[in-house]
Every structure is written in structure tokens, then in C-alpha cells.
Design a protein around this motif. Structure first.
Motif, PDB file in Angstrom:
ATOM      1  N   VAL A 278       0.731  -1.023   0.060  1.00 28.17           N
ATOM      2  CA  VAL A 278       0.172  -0.010   0.053  1.00 28.17           C
ATOM      3  C   VAL A 278       0.952   1.217   0.018  1.00 28.17           C
ATOM      4  N   ASP A 279       1.890   1.135   0.714  1.00 30.49           N
ATOM      5  CA  ASP A 279       2.836   2.259   0.912  1.00 30.49           C
ATOM      6  C   ASP A 279       3.352   2.816  -0.611  1.00 30.49           C
ATOM      7  N   LEU A 280       3.877   1.681  -1.177  1.00 30.13           N
ATOM      8  CA  LEU A 280       4.403   1.880  -2.605  1.00 30.13           C
ATOM      9  C   LEU A 280       3.404   2.422  -3.371  1.00 30.13           C
ATOM     10  N   TRP A 281       2.074   1.932  -3.479  1.00 26.10           N
ATOM     11  CA  TRP A 281       1.154   2.328  -4.267  1.00 26.10           C
ATOM     12  C   TRP A 281       0.990   3.793  -3.992  1.00 26.10           C
ATOM     13  N   GLN A 282       0.600   4.488  -2.621  1.00 26.59           N
ATOM     14  CA  GLN A 282       0.523   5.643  -2.419  1.00 26.59           C
ATOM     15  C   GLN A 282       1.509   6.641  -2.897  1.00 26.59           C
TER      16      GLN A 282
ATOM     17  N   VAL B  46       1.983  14.075  -8.203  1.00 30.04           N
ATOM     18  CA  VAL B  46       3.434  14.891  -8.609  1.00 30.04           C
ATOM     19  C   VAL B  46       4.267  13.867  -7.955  1.00 30.04           C
ATOM     20  N   TRP B  47       5.361  13.455  -8.742  1.00 27.98           N
ATOM     21  CA  TRP B  47       6.264  12.678  -7.965  1.00 27.98           C
ATOM     22  C   TRP B  47       7.462  13.699  -7.750  1.00 27.98           C
ATOM     23  N   PHE B  48       7.597  13.697  -6.359  1.00 28.43           N
ATOM     24  CA  PHE B  48       8.749  14.810  -6.127  1.00 28.43           C
ATOM     25  C   PHE B  48       9.924  13.939  -5.993  1.00 28.43           C
ATOM     26  N   ASP B  49      10.280  12.698  -5.798  1.00 29.28           N
ATOM     27  CA  ASP B  49      11.435  11.928  -5.242  1.00 29.28           C
ATOM     28  C   ASP B  49      11.978  11.193  -6.472  1.00 29.28           C
ATOM     29  N   ILE B  50      11.637  11.711  -7.778  1.00 34.03           N
ATOM     30  CA  ILE B  50      12.563  11.190  -8.854  1.00 34.03           C
ATOM     31  C   ILE B  50      13.975  11.794  -8.984  1.00 34.03           C
ATOM     32  N   ASN B  51      14.943  10.957  -8.990  1.00 32.83           N
ATOM     33  CA  ASN B  51      16.421  11.364  -9.061  1.00 32.83           C
ATOM     34  C   ASN B  51      16.736  11.773 -10.467  1.00 32.83           C
ATOM     35  N   ALA B  52      16.792  12.905 -10.702  1.00 31.23           N
ATOM     36  CA  ALA B  52      17.036  13.486 -11.847  1.00 31.23           C
ATOM     37  C   ALA B  52      18.333  13.092 -12.530  1.00 31.23           C
ATOM     38  N   SER B  53      19.302  12.650 -11.782  1.00 29.12           N
ATOM     39  CA  SER B  53      20.590  12.310 -12.288  1.00 29.12           C
ATOM     40  C   SER B  53      20.738  10.727 -12.600  1.00 29.12           C
ATOM     41  N   LYS B  54      19.782  10.179 -11.999  1.00 37.14           N
ATOM     42  CA  LYS B  54      19.891   8.774 -12.363  1.00 37.14           C
ATOM     43  C   LYS B  54      19.244   8.431 -14.135  1.00 37.14           C
TER      44      LYS B  54
END
Length: 291
Positions: A184-188, A194-202
């Protein structure tokens, strides 16, 4: 199909060719999921090829060519399955467009897909740091000095989007999950608008795909975005398609996640780097199977 080069294995097929011709050669209802980042209209030039959709004179010419691809993507997609494209709205310039503002590129893409029969399924905003964008682009609207001069010309940063379309019909092979692989926590996190946690450098390493004549822009789609999309919307063993393969980011993740991949790339240096990246994934898997 006019193919300049190809790399074909039992896991992937990559073609140095025009994406419309490649997709046109695929069987009906054969693709489980498509994910790609299209050329951003005429904003960046990727190659001198007249077949390159990024090598268009303007916004309208890009969509004139892009509309040849959309119905082919519809035809090859399995009923009830999805297609996602990564995009952003495009800044205008006084020199090129006659005014400073923003073009609704995202909206124009959505409308073009809907006109071809797709259902507008969902979208997520991918947050980008406005300070990084300011340092990279020197956009007038992001400069702090503009606030002091005339803030009516100041604006927010331009985010990325992952927009998802659905082909009408019943999905004969549901993409289902368990509580263990999708708690559930992953689905949330994934369900957030909004995806705030995408690593832009990856991203995949890309310097070897640069050519002296290239513009500064080369922006592989972040691997975490592709990973999330594939996990949510495809099954292991599915065929994943990217008509604008670039250096192979979508294929790299697809193979890592146990999918098959079909891709097309018109720019030779990108094609070579993509072929090397995908071949390396398969080699790693074979080596890992020895122990």
C-alpha cells in the motif's frame, strides 16, 4: 522497411531506422506497453536527417509528421493496454516565436492521441528544481533579477509530465500485483499526482553518444520514471516499445525488469550507444546465470 542497421536478439530488436516504418512493420495487437519521450517539436535538433521529427521548421510541421505515427501505435497496442509519453510544455522565445511565453505541447499531444482513438488515461507531474532549470537555461522568467525589474515577466519552472493513454477494449492479460510486490505505501507514492522523489541524475551514461555537431541538449528519460511505469502497467514477458529509443533508456529498464523490447532510433550515434547498452544488459544476465 528501410533499415540502416539493426541489432536483433531473443530479448530485443533495435532498428536504426525511421520509427514510423518500424512500427508499421509490427503485427497488430502485439505490444503490451509503449513508453517514450518524443522530440519536443522544433525546440531541439537531433540530426540533419529530413526524416527526423525534431528537424522540423515549426510546431505545426512536427505534428504533421507525428500524426503518421500515432495510428500505427494504436494498431500495434493490445486492447486495454497503455502507452505513456514523457513531455513538457515548451518555452517560446521572442526571436523564434515573436513573444515570450509557453506553448501547450502536452495538451497538443493529448489531443492528437485522442483524435486517433486513444483514451486519455492519466498523467503525473514530475517535479523539477527551478534553480537547476534557471542555471541551465537562463530563462528570463526564472531569474531573480526579473522579480526586481518587473515580476509580470516572472514565472514558475516548467515541470515534466508522464502522460498515459489507453487503447479501448478489454485487456485479455490483466496486469495484476500482490501485496508483497506492490504494498500500500508503494502504491500511495506511485498514485500521487506529483512525483517529487525522482532522481533527476539517475540516467544512462550518454557522453559517448554525443557528436561535435550536437546541440547541448541530450536528455535521457530518468530511469526511475521508466521503472515505475513498467511496474504499474506491464507484465513480465510483455513486449515494450519505444519509437524514439535514443540511447536506450526504456529498453534498458525493460530488459532489467524481464520484458522484451522493440525500439527504433534514427540518429546513428544514439543507435550505436543504445545497442551497446541493451547488449550489456543481456550479457550481465547471462553472466549472472553462470553462478
Amino acid at each position: 522497411m528501410n533499415v540502416l542497421d539493426q541489432t536483433v536478439t531473443d530479448r530485443f530488436a533495435l532498428y536504426h531506422a525511421d520509427c514510423v516504418e518500424v512500427v508499421r512493420a509490427l503485427p497488430d495487437d502485439s505490444v503490451g506497453y509503449t513508453v517514450f519521450s518524443p522530440p519536443f517539436a522544433s525546440l531541439y535538433t537531433y540530426s540533419a536527417s529530413p526524416r527526423d521529427m525534431g528537424n522540423c521548421a515549426d510546431h505545426d510541421e512536427f505534428f504533421e509528421h507525428f500524426r503518421y505515427l500515432i495510428p500505427e501505435l494504436f494498431r500495434v497496442t493490445k486492447p486495454g493496454r497503455l502507452l505513456s509519453f514523457h513531455c513538457m510544455n515548451l518555452p517560446t522565445s521572442k526571436a523564434r516565436d515573436g513573444y515570450i511565453g509557453i506553448k501547450d505541447f502536452r495538451g497538443d499531444l493529448i489531443r492528437a492521441f485522442v483524435e486517433a482513438g486513444w483514451i486519455y488515461h492519466s498523467e503525473v507531474v514530475i517535479w523539477k528544481d527551478p534553480v537547476t532549470a534557471m542555471q541551465r537555461t537562463k530563462a528570463l522568467g526564472l531569474l531573480h533579477k526579473q522579480i526586481k525589474k518587473d515580476s509580470c515577466m516572472s514565472r514558475q519552472g516548467i515541470p515534466d509530465y508522464l502522460v498515459t493513454m489507453r487503447k479501448p477494449g478489454d485487456n485479455a492479460e490483466p496486469v495484476s500485483h500482490t501485496n508483497e510486490d506492490f504494498p500500500v505505501d508503494l502504491w500511495q507514492r506511485y498514485a500521487s499526482p506529483v512525483w517529487f522523489d525522482i532522481n533527476a541524475s539517475k540516467t544512462l551514461q550518454y557522453m559517448s553518444a554525443r557528436e561535435d555537431a550536437d546541440e547541448r541538449h541530450i536528455c535521457p528519460l530518468q530511469l526511475e520514471v521508466i521503472e515505475r511505469a513498467l511496474k504499474m502497467w506491464s507484465n513480465p514477458g510483455d513486449t515494450v516499445l519505444s519509437p524514439f529509443t535514443g540511447i536506450g533508456s526504456e529498453g534498458y529498464v525493460a530488459l532489467k525488469e524481464g520484458r522484451r523490447f522493440v525500439g527504433a532510433e534514427l540518429k546513428e550515434s544514439y543507435y550505436r550507444q543504445a545497442a551497446a547498452n541493451l547488449t550489456a544488459v543481456c550479457a550481465e544476465e547471462k553472466q549472472g546465470g553462470l553462478f
